[in-house]
Design a protein around this motif. Structure first.
Motif, short mmCIF file in Angstrom:
data_model
loop_
_atom_site.label_atom_id
_atom_site.label_comp_id
_atom_site.label_asym_id
_atom_site.label_seq_id
_atom_site.Cartn_x
_atom_site.Cartn_y
_atom_site.Cartn_z
N LEU A 157 3.36 -5.62 -1.10
CA LEU A 157 2.24 -5.78 -1.06
C LEU A 157 1.27 -4.79 -0.51
O LEU A 157 0.35 -4.40 -0.83
CB LEU A 157 1.65 -7.30 -0.42
CG LEU A 157 2.05 -8.55 -0.97
CD1 LEU A 157 1.86 -9.69 -0.22
CD2 LEU A 157 0.85 -8.74 -2.22
N ASN A 195 -12.41 -10.15 -0.90
CA ASN A 195 -13.97 -9.65 -1.04
C ASN A 195 -14.32 -9.19 0.45
O ASN A 195 -14.81 -9.91 0.99
CB ASN A 195 -15.00 -10.57 -1.82
CG ASN A 195 -16.00 -9.85 -2.06
OD1 ASN A 195 -16.54 -8.95 -1.32
ND2 ASN A 195 -16.60 -10.33 -3.07
N LYS A 229 -1.14 -11.59 1.49
CA LYS A 229 -1.98 -11.82 0.20
C LYS A 229 -3.31 -12.06 0.02
O LYS A 229 -3.94 -11.30 -0.64
CB LYS A 229 -1.15 -12.98 -0.47
CG LYS A 229 0.45 -12.83 -0.98
CD LYS A 229 0.82 -14.02 -1.56
CE LYS A 229 2.36 -13.85 -1.99
NZ LYS A 229 2.88 -15.09 -2.67
N ARG A 230 -3.78 -12.78 0.94
CA ARG A 230 -5.27 -13.31 1.09
C ARG A 230 -6.03 -11.88 1.28
O ARG A 230 -7.12 -11.44 0.50
CB ARG A 230 -5.72 -14.10 1.86
CG ARG A 230 -7.03 -14.29 2.10
CD ARG A 230 -7.21 -15.43 3.34
NE ARG A 230 -8.48 -15.45 3.75
CZ ARG A 230 -9.07 -14.88 4.64
NH1 ARG A 230 -8.38 -13.82 5.30
NH2 ARG A 230 -10.30 -14.89 5.23
N MET A 273 -5.42 -8.75 1.13
CA MET A 273 -5.28 -7.75 0.01
C MET A 273 -6.14 -7.92 -1.14
O MET A 273 -6.37 -7.18 -2.02
CB MET A 273 -3.68 -7.33 -0.41
CG MET A 273 -2.96 -6.90 0.80
SD MET A 273 -3.51 -5.46 1.78
CE MET A 273 -3.43 -4.24 0.57
N SER A 274 -6.55 -9.12 -1.27
CA SER A 274 -7.12 -9.80 -2.72
C SER A 274 -8.70 -10.19 -2.33
O SER A 274 -9.49 -10.61 -2.83
CB SER A 274 -6.83 -10.68 -3.30
OG SER A 274 -6.42 -11.73 -2.68
#
Length: 386
Positions: A64, A277, A271-272, A274-275
């Motif tokens: 990631l 907003n 994970k959250r 890196m994605s």
């Protein structure tokens, strides 16, 4: 504020507080986000060998963050201690079990005199010594060249992108000199989690290791990340609590335990993050900041300004400074806020210049608590003036 707020603490006779300081360890550090809580609950459904989970979770995080290897630790401070031990003992099991006795090992970590900070103590816990280079005024490449000797273990660099010190030796120059002498470089980048490129940036630049405090990403306070080369992270794993139990080799990392739920939570948090907003995240922080500023800007005895930094783990915020109309100091405001019900915790910022001001951050504030903070500041100042 609903009736359930803080009730779990009140039932123990403890006093919950509103956190206007930000992400600080002594107040609990972080609140895991829903995605992390859900992942941690799912992790409870089965047991798993933690040596395998560390390996698989670390591999997922490394992918990631685009770094060679990663390892989940008990906070960024733990990562610093384990990295130091790994540099000293390597994969020599006799040395691993000998620490913190460093006889026969290189044990000096070079650190710029200008870069000493509260958490460099973590570098000493496995038996290493901190050795200064440069002066209090400035650090040069020649200073580092002269400091390196046969006992030099590594060079430590403290990365603070929000306020780069022009008189400190840059990481680029540090890497150039250290690599010429085959000396590893370790970077404390605990709070450098935005812009996203900072996650793993220092390893990609050539550092052997960097740490991150996973609490800033929405993981539990008690978690962190060690990022680095595959060789470095492998040697660090030998020092960890799972190496102690799984290999039956007694490294110094045994007390620094991470549970399986936390490991899964860290993966979910990365994970959250890196994605996510981040424009929305920053906008929310700015809006809360402006709510407090607009609520107190008309107080004639205070100078109020926005902290418009968006780099790192605590974006935006505001600075409050008593002016010539004030009959009180910043510490008086801190004390009065803390004495209220519920207590609001903030603190006088320590800059080394004797400045008398308070920085308030949004990281630890729940929805609606920005309004409470503004109203309380108005109230305590009004009472002080009466």
């Amino acid at each position: 504020m609903n009736s359930e707020w803080g009730q779990i603490y009140k039932s123990l006779g403890a006093t919950p507080i509103i956190n206007a300081i930000g992400s600080v360890t002594m107040l609990g550090g972080s609140t895991p986000v829903p995605e992390v809580k859900e992942a941690m609950e799912l992790a409870e459904s089965a047991y798993i060998p933690l040596m395998e989970l560390e390996e698989k979770a670390g591999s997922a995080v490394a992918d990631l963050l685009n770094v060679p290897a990663a390892y989940i630790t008990s906070g960024a401070g733990s990562a610093l201690t384990l990295a130091t031990a790994a540099f000293m003992a390597g994969d020599n099991d006799d040395y691993i079990q000998q620490l913190p006795n460093t006889t026969g090992m290189k044990n000096e970590i070079l650190i710029q005199k200008r870069q000493h900070y509260w958490y460099d103590r973590c570098l000493e816990l496995a038996g290493a010594r901190l050795v200064d280079f440069g002066s209090e005024d400035k650090t040069t490449k020649d200073d580092l060249e002269r400091a390196i000797n046969e006992n030099t273990l590594a060079v430590h660099y403290y990365a603070v992108e929000q306020n780069i010190d022009p008189n400190a030796l840059s990481l680029e120059d540090t890497l150039e000199v250290a690599k010429k002498h085959n000396v590893p470089v370790m970077v404390d980048a605990a709070g450098q989690i935005y812009p996203l490129e900072n996650l793993g940036k220092y390893v990609r630049m050539g550092a052997d290791f960097q740490c991150i405090a996973a609490k800033y990403l929405g993981a539990p306070q008690s978690t962190g990340l060690a990022l680095g080369t595959k060789e470095m992270i492998y040697k660090l794993s030998l020092q960890s609590f799972v190496g102690y139990e799984g290999r039956r080799i007694r490294g110094v990392g045994r007390p620094q335990k991470v549970d399986r739920q936390e490991m899964i939570g860290v993966v979910a948090a990365v994970k959250r993050w890196m994605s996510l907003n981040h424009e929305d995240r920053l906008s929310k922080s700015e809006t809360m900041t402006m709510t407090i500023i607009n609520g107190i800007k008309d107080i004639s005895s205070l100078d109020v300004s926005i902290i418009d930094n968006v780099i790192g783990h605590m974006p935006f915020g505001l600075r409050i400074k008593p002016n010539s109309n004030a009959n009180f100091k910043a510490q008086d405001i801190v004390d009065m806020l803390k004495a209220g019900d519920p207590p609001i915790w903030t603190r006088v910022s320590v800059t080394g210049k004797n400045d008398d001001f308070i920085d308030i951050h949004m990281f630890g504030l729940n929805e609606g608590e920005d309004v409470i903070v503004a109203d309380r500041i108005k109230s305590v100042i009004a009472n002080k003036n009466n």
